[in-house]
Design a protein around this motif. Structure first.
Motif, PDB file in Angstrom:
ATOM      1  N   ARG A  52       8.964   4.321   2.463  1.00 30.74           N
ATOM      2  CA  ARG A  52       8.262   3.469   1.864  1.00 30.74           C
ATOM      3  C   ARG A  52       6.952   2.941   2.650  1.00 30.74           C
ATOM      4  O   ARG A  52       6.014   3.270   1.862  1.00 30.74           O
ATOM      5  CB  ARG A  52       8.509   2.463   1.389  1.00 30.74           C
ATOM      6  CG  ARG A  52       9.708   3.036   0.071  1.00 30.74           C
ATOM      7  CD  ARG A  52      10.491   1.639  -0.958  1.00 30.74           C
ATOM      8  NE  ARG A  52      11.473   0.940   0.191  1.00 30.74           N
ATOM      9  CZ  ARG A  52      12.618   1.404   0.863  1.00 30.74           C
ATOM     10  NH1 ARG A  52      13.072   1.979  -0.273  1.00 30.74           N
ATOM     11  NH2 ARG A  52      13.197   0.637   1.470  1.00 30.74           N
ATOM     12  N   GLU A  55       3.751   5.748   2.568  1.00 31.50           N
ATOM     13  CA  GLU A  55       3.377   5.734   1.104  1.00 31.50           C
ATOM     14  C   GLU A  55       1.836   3.883   0.617  1.00 31.50           C
ATOM     15  O   GLU A  55       1.197   4.626   0.722  1.00 31.50           O
ATOM     16  CB  GLU A  55       3.970   5.319   0.215  1.00 31.50           C
ATOM     17  CG  GLU A  55       3.859   5.728  -1.545  1.00 31.50           C
ATOM     18  CD  GLU A  55       4.866   5.269  -2.713  1.00 31.50           C
ATOM     19  OE1 GLU A  55       4.266   5.515  -3.223  1.00 31.50           O
ATOM     20  OE2 GLU A  55       5.680   5.598  -2.008  1.00 31.50           O
ATOM     21  N   ARG A  59      -1.533   4.590   1.142  1.00 25.51           N
ATOM     22  CA  ARG A  59      -2.536   4.147   0.617  1.00 25.51           C
ATOM     23  C   ARG A  59      -4.063   3.532   0.393  1.00 25.51           C
ATOM     24  O   ARG A  59      -4.533   3.978   0.260  1.00 25.51           O
ATOM     25  CB  ARG A  59      -1.513   3.347  -0.380  1.00 25.51           C
ATOM     26  CG  ARG A  59      -1.979   3.108  -2.006  1.00 25.51           C
ATOM     27  CD  ARG A  59      -1.147   2.123  -2.905  1.00 25.51           C
ATOM     28  NE  ARG A  59      -0.418   2.517  -3.587  1.00 25.51           N
ATOM     29  CZ  ARG A  59       0.747   2.201  -2.909  1.00 25.51           C
ATOM     30  NH1 ARG A  59       1.289   1.070  -2.275  1.00 25.51           N
ATOM     31  NH2 ARG A  59       2.401   3.172  -3.178  1.00 25.51           N
TER      32      ARG A  59
END
Length: 210
Positions: A52, A55, A59
């Protein structure tokens, strides 16, 4: 060996990914550099959290890369060089040259390793070169290599080359469209609405009269 990646290693794995890798690669490269660790039970529990985090990081990188791409959009990298006979350059245009020119447009330095130039450019012309601004953002930029001593001036020569290249691309698209096979509807000449041909009608009439 099964490992959990603690950092993203390009071409190998992303942070938080659990993956089997060659023992030698793990022991000689990943583990000593702290890029991965053996997939123990406790580390496997953290893998999802690491994924996570990766990610979110990716991003943010993509958002920054999209902003850079928007600043480059519509700007060709014009490389003015010394040209010899038949449009051959005295030297060559390299990834470092293109990174420097792109950096001038962006107002910040661009790592030459982000320029995915398959081989150095040795001739004048218009080229499309991808820039890897992040893992997921890889825009193509136009590169115009032009004679630094062009009689009409570098900018005018570059504009003319871009115009010709654009026209050639449009012509190629038009030819491709024309070459697409067309499907013609079957001919209905001589066939009545009931599906019987006109030639067969008299024969059918004669049969009925007999």
């Amino acid at each position: 060996m099964k490992v959990v990646f603690l950092e993203t290693v390009e071409g190998s794995g992303t942070m938080g990914e659990v993956k089997n890798v060659a023992n030698g690669y793990a022991r000689n490269f990943l583990l000593p550099r702290g890029l991965a660790a053996p997939a123990t039970a406790s580390l496997l529990e953290r893998a999802e959290e690491l994924a996570r985090e990766e990610e979110r990081r990716q991003r943010a990188q993509d958002e920054g890369a999209e902003e850079l791409a928007s600043r480059l959009r519509g700007h060709a990298l014009v490389m003015a060089v010394r040209v010899g006979e038949q449009g051959r350059l005295y030297g060559s245009v390299t990834s470092a040259d293109l990174a420097e020119k792109a950096g001038e447009i962006l107002g910040e330095e661009l790592d030459r390793r982000r320029v995915l130039l398959p081989e150095v450019i040795r001739s004048v012309g218009v080229y499309s070169v991808p820039l890897r601004l992040s893992r997921n953002v890889v825009p193509d930029v136009q590169v115009v290599v032009v004679d630094s001593e062009a009689p009409e001036g570098v900018e005018a020569a570059a504009e003319a080359m871009l115009h010709v290249a654009s026209g050639a691309a449009e012509e190629d698209e038009a030819v491709a469209d024309q070459e697409e096979p067309s499907v013609e509807a079957p001919s209905t000449d001589g066939v009545s609405e009931s599906g019987t041909s006109d030639d067969a009608a008299p024969a059918a009439a004669e049969s009925d009269s007999s």
